[in-house]
Design an enzyme around this catalytic site. Structure first.
Site, short mmCIF file in Angstrom:
data_model
loop_
_atom_site.label_atom_id
_atom_site.label_comp_id
_atom_site.label_asym_id
_atom_site.label_seq_id
_atom_site.Cartn_x
_atom_site.Cartn_y
_atom_site.Cartn_z
N GLU A 284 0.83 -1.21 0.00
CA GLU A 284 0.00 0.00 0.00
C GLU A 284 0.86 1.26 0.00
OE1 GLU A 284 1.58 0.23 3.78
OE2 GLU A 284 0.71 -1.57 2.91
N ASP A 285 2.05 1.19 0.61
CA ASP A 285 2.92 2.36 0.66
C ASP A 285 3.35 2.79 -0.74
OD1 ASP A 285 4.37 0.03 0.30
OD2 ASP A 285 5.79 0.40 1.90
N ASN A 286 3.73 1.81 -1.55
CA ASN A 286 4.16 2.11 -2.91
C ASN A 286 3.00 2.65 -3.75
OD1 ASN A 286 6.28 1.95 -5.03
ND2 ASN A 286 4.85 0.52 -5.95
#
Length: 456
Positions: A284-286
């Site tokens: 999710e961070d990317n």
């Protein structure tokens, strides 16, 4: 020149170009590490502002279980040199063992504005997103600093991150006027960002290990060398988003405005926006970074601080599983050519290709060239590791160079086997559950007997 010679000649040119590009990236990463991290970090003037003038920040620590060195990592958020912030400890189960540690920390620092949010909501397969939903909704301030449970940092990190996010030159006399002109001064309001503004501030991980198991030492060698120098180089070039979610500062209003990149969610009559839009993704961070970069056209920035990552005890099997998991996720999220070129960034395989190409074109001993290559590669990696650790001495146990080089050699030898193993499948284990990674990069739980498995 025969057809065979022509093919080998063209192949040699191709491999030499790739080899030169990889070395260029490595040297850029080394230069950034030296220039940005080897000197003493200057304090930000934000740290000396009165509470009424400083932009407020909500720090969110998503927790799940007793991570290694949890008390010290969480305590770092209670000793910040910043006038106005709150800390939210986010859990999904009131029986979570981390809750006792959190209560001890809150009792030790009663003067810090901190609270606990226990939220068992599930909006998708990503447990971190599930854990962050209520803290996002209840945050006092628009600026959010989301920090993984294993991450520690120096007291001045937040002030420097906020100054970088606001675009203020905190080291010169124009700082006050720049700060007054920024659109992010009210606690819960923000003017629409402009293309080219900074939309996310992140920190390169620097791994420390208190329990020296083989897997944790190898993981440490990877994070502090190969991963770090490529991470720094790609971000320095600014070609595209490249972030890890260990330590990210961004605006809640920016996240709320994002639309979902999920093909499956876009088929819904009312597709989710904001944080919930990223719930199908393991990385999710990317995906959040990519959306900020491409949808809102906001830049990413870094400061001269590192995210000190306190590694837990890992076996070598754990390390291999972790690396192969993220390779399988990455191969579904990046173009195929980028995935296929990844082995050329590794010292052994890339070095063999580069030295063979050099020998083919210019004539030289491949073994001698490869030995020089490996020594130079190790020298760069050791320098990157040393520069990153300059300002965090004492935040982890010391490690001798000989032990580190031994772990580095194991990591380099395993790089290609792990890569090839990862290419052979699309399923991963993640927090005790099995998932299949589909072409969009979404994760689908395949443990259908579990009550929280999602159907797609």
């Amino acid at each position: 020149m025969g057809s065979g010679d022509t093919v080998s000649f063209v192949l040699a040119i191709f491999l030499l170009v790739i080899y030169a590009v990889v070395w260029t990236l490595s040297l850029i990463g080394l230069r950034v590490a030296r220039n940005r991290y080897s000197g003493k970090s200057l304090p930000s003037r934000l740290s000396t502002l009165p509470k009424t003038s400083a932009p407020g920040v909500t720090i969110i620590r998503p927790l799940c279980g007793l991570d290694n060195n949890l008390f010290n990592a969480l305590e770092a958020a209670m000793n910040l040199e910043y006038p106005k912030y709150e800390v939210i400890f986010a859990l999904q189960d009131e029986r979570d063992e981390a809750l006792l540690v959190v209560k001890l920390i809150m009792e030790k620092y009663p003067h810090v504005d901190s609270r606990i949010i226990i939220n068992d909501a599930k909006v998708g397969v990503n447990p971190k997103i599930n854990n962050l939903m209520m803290p996002f909704a209840e945050a006092k301030y628009d600026l959010l600093w989301v920090i993984d449970a294993t991450i520690a940092f120096t007291p001045g990190t937040l002030a420097r991150a906020v100054a970088t996010f606001l675009g203020a030159s905190y080291s010169d006399s124009s700082f006050d006027s720049e700060l007054e002109s920024t659109p992010l001064l009210a606690d819960n309001t923000r003017s629409p960002p402009k293309a080219g503004d900074v939309g996310l501030v992140h920190h390169v991980p620097y791994a420390v290990t208190y329990k020296k198991s083989l897997g944790s030492l190898v993981e440490q060698a990877f994070l502090n060398t190969t991963h770090a120098k490529m991470y720094l180089a790609i971000n320095a070039l600014g070609i595209d988003s490249c972030i890890m979610g260990k330590s990210n500062l961004y605006s809640k209003s920016n996240i709320d405005s994002l639309t979902t990149p999920s093909p499956s969610l876009r088929k819904l009559p009312d597709p989710p926006t904001g944080l919930a839009a990223f719930s199908p993704f393991m990385a999710e961070d990317n995906m959040i970074g990519l959306s900020l970069w491409h949808e809102l056209r906001l830049k990413h920035a870094m400061t001269g601080d590192v995210a000190v990552d306190c590694l837990g005890t890992l076996s070598l099997k754990d390390y291999i599983a972790r690396r192969s998991r993220w390779i399988r996720v990455r191969k579904r999220m990046t173009p195929i050519p980028a995935t296929m070129l990844e082995p050329f960034t590794e010292s052994i395989f890339g070095g063999l290709c580069g030295t063979w190409a050099t020998s083919r074109l210019f004539g030289a001993s491949v073994p001698a060239l490869w030995l020089v290559h490996m020594v130079a590669w190790l020298s760069v990696d050791l320098s990157v590791r040393r520069y990153l650790g300059t300002n965090v001495k004492g935040m982890g146990p010391p490690q001798g160079t000989a032990m580190f080089v031994g772990a580095w050699l194991i990591r380099e030898v395993l790089a290609m086997p792990v890569y090839l193993y990862a290419l052979c499948g699309d399923q991963v284990m993640w927090r005790g559950r099995r998932y299949r990674i589909v072409q969009s990069g979404e994760a689908i739980c395949v443990d259908d007997h579990r009550p929280d498995a999602l159907s797609h």
